[in-house]
Design a protein around this motif. Structure first.
Motif, short mmCIF file in Angstrom:
data_model
loop_
_atom_site.label_atom_id
_atom_site.label_comp_id
_atom_site.label_asym_id
_atom_site.label_seq_id
_atom_site.Cartn_x
_atom_site.Cartn_y
_atom_site.Cartn_z
N THR A 116 -37.26 -42.47 -74.76
CA THR A 116 -36.95 -43.12 -76.22
C THR A 116 -35.74 -44.18 -75.69
O THR A 116 -35.79 -45.23 -76.19
N PHE A 117 -34.80 -43.69 -74.71
CA PHE A 117 -33.72 -44.51 -74.36
C PHE A 117 -34.31 -45.80 -73.48
O PHE A 117 -33.75 -46.91 -73.72
N HIS A 118 -35.38 -45.50 -73.00
CA HIS A 118 -35.90 -46.76 -72.09
C HIS A 118 -36.57 -47.80 -73.00
O HIS A 118 -36.35 -48.99 -72.88
N GLY A 125 -36.22 -36.63 -83.37
CA GLY A 125 -34.92 -35.95 -82.78
C GLY A 125 -34.25 -35.01 -83.69
O GLY A 125 -33.65 -34.19 -83.32
N PHE A 126 -34.17 -35.46 -84.95
CA PHE A 126 -33.64 -34.65 -85.85
C PHE A 126 -34.03 -32.97 -85.95
O PHE A 126 -33.39 -32.15 -86.16
N VAL A 134 -35.94 -29.13 -74.49
CA VAL A 134 -36.70 -29.67 -73.52
C VAL A 134 -37.31 -30.82 -73.94
O VAL A 134 -37.36 -32.06 -73.44
N VAL A 135 -37.95 -30.86 -75.11
CA VAL A 135 -38.67 -31.84 -75.69
C VAL A 135 -37.64 -32.94 -76.15
O VAL A 135 -37.82 -34.20 -76.04
N LEU A 136 -36.77 -32.65 -76.72
CA LEU A 136 -35.54 -33.63 -77.15
C LEU A 136 -34.98 -34.35 -75.83
O LEU A 136 -34.78 -35.34 -75.95
N GLY A 137 -34.87 -33.71 -74.65
CA GLY A 137 -34.53 -34.62 -73.53
C GLY A 137 -35.39 -35.34 -72.79
O GLY A 137 -35.10 -36.48 -72.31
N THR A 138 -36.53 -34.82 -72.66
CA THR A 138 -37.40 -35.74 -72.03
C THR A 138 -38.36 -36.98 -72.91
O THR A 138 -37.89 -37.86 -72.43
N LEU A 139 -38.76 -36.56 -74.15
CA LEU A 139 -39.45 -37.44 -74.97
C LEU A 139 -38.38 -38.17 -75.98
O LEU A 139 -38.15 -39.37 -75.92
N CYS A 174 -28.99 -35.22 -71.90
CA CYS A 174 -28.57 -36.21 -70.78
C CYS A 174 -29.11 -36.13 -69.44
O CYS A 174 -29.87 -37.21 -68.94
N ALA A 175 -29.20 -34.84 -69.04
CA ALA A 175 -29.46 -34.65 -67.65
C ALA A 175 -31.20 -34.68 -67.71
O ALA A 175 -31.71 -35.11 -66.91
N LEU A 176 -31.80 -34.18 -68.63
CA LEU A 176 -33.50 -34.14 -68.80
C LEU A 176 -33.48 -35.67 -68.79
O LEU A 176 -34.77 -36.17 -68.30
N GLY A 177 -32.86 -36.40 -69.66
CA GLY A 177 -33.42 -37.76 -69.84
C GLY A 177 -33.26 -38.64 -68.75
O GLY A 177 -34.12 -39.46 -68.49
N SER A 178 -32.18 -38.44 -68.05
CA SER A 178 -31.88 -39.07 -66.72
C SER A 178 -32.89 -38.74 -65.59
O SER A 178 -33.32 -39.62 -65.02
#
Length: 330
Positions: free
Chosen positions: A220-222, A11-12, A210-215, A33-37
């Motif tokens: 990651t959060f799950h 992520g860094f 995009v990579v940060l939000g999805t992966l 946050c939007a992509l992750g959700s």
């Protein structure tokens, strides 16, 4: 834990590329946050899980989303504008120490034996050895303070989630989706305060986001929520000690950065520290009486989490008819 460290540790890199690609910290936080959700909502729906509907759970989600997502995501974007990734890694690695202090204060964490305490100390010492912050400049800058505040925010969130969200009737996958959805709403409210007149983002910046939000956020959060549910907040925070190792390996392989003897020694110390914290996590010595009841916290956690003990792997749910009971972990 290894997969979580790999995705989270990269992520860094993605944050740095997104910021250098012309994306402002607030915009980075909102889109992340939007992509992750979105990713988690798709996975939850494919697994047949529904997001919570009661007001009490959503109230807890607002607090958790603020401290675990909205605030630290923004602070990391803000801090990495002026602070290099080495110092950022050191400050992020203080999360387990803050988690221990907060967990013991709120009585949400088991008692820590000498083995786990030694592991936590070794992990932080190894992180310092890797990045050698005494050789860096600007450690007292506002960017550094922002990164330190983000680490504290993560620790607060882990303790709060373990106490009020993890182990409820809602499946962890749906709960994670709801939390990131809440974080998206919270960060969107701050959109009017975003800077105007910034340059258009580059293709590299967009791809990194995009990579940060999805992966780096959704998946990651799950995984992080499942780790909190299975092992507790301190074990989840211990992943932070593995992030510097991932960053060093990525830098050496992808960017061709030099890895010296000091860095290799620090990586060994980090891995040894994480191993000690994991070895001491399942000894059974940390059982205590839960506040307001006579049931030990480890038994209470197992009992509360029984309805959602079905193993979920990226949207595939595997259930078992056998009753769940606490087991020793190695």
């Amino acid at each position: 834990m290894a997969v979580l460290a790999l995705l989270w540790g990269s992520g860094f890199l993605w944050i740095k590329l997104a910021l250098s690609g012309g994306i402002a910290p607030l915009h980075l936080t909102i889109v992340r946050c939007a992509l992750g959700s979105a990713v988690l909502l798709v996975l939850a729906r494919s697994a047949g899980h529904r997001i919570p509907r009661d007001r009490r759970t959503w109230g807890h989600l607002v607090v958790a989303a603020f401290f675990c997502n909205a605030l630290p995501f923004f602070l990391f974007g803000l801090g990495q504008q002026t602070v290099d990734s080495g110092v950022a890694g050191v400050l992020n690695a203080t999360t387990p120490l803050w988690s221990v202090a907060i967990g013991l204060l709120l009585r949400t964490e088991r008692r820590l034996g000498p083995l786990r305490l030694t592991g936590l100390a070794l992990g932080f010492a190894g992180t310092l050895l890797i990045f050698a912050p005494w050789q860096q400049s600007g450690l007292a800058s506002w960017g550094t303070l922002a990164l330190l505040a983000a680490a504290v925010s993560y620790a607060v969130a882990f303790a709060y989630m373990a106490r009020n969200l993890i182990g409820r009737e809602t499946a962890p996958l749906a709960l994670s989706a709801a939390q990131l959805l809440t974080a998206t709403g919270l960060t969107t409210l701050a959109l009017p305060a975003a800077p105007t007149g910034t340059s258009s983002p580059t293709l590299t910046g967009i791809l990194a986001l995009v990579v940060l939000g999805t992966l780096g956020t959704g998946i990651t959060f799950h995984l992080n929520s499942r780790l909190i549910a299975d092992e507790g907040p301190t074990a989840a925070a211990t992943v932070g000690y593995l992030l510097p190792v991932v960053s060093i390996v990525l830098g050496a392989v992808v960017l061709g950065e030099d890895v010296g003897v000091r860095v290799v020694a620090g990586m060994v110390v980090v891995l040894a520290g994480v191993g000690l914290t994991r070895a001491g996590a399942g000894t059974g010595t940390g059982m205590r009486t839960a506040p307001g009841g006579s049931q030990p916290s480890s038994e209470r956690t197992a009992a509360r989490s029984t309805p959602v003990r079905a193993r979920i792997s990226f949207g595939v749910r595997k259930t078992s008819t056998a009753p769940t009971r606490p087991t020793a972990r190695t």
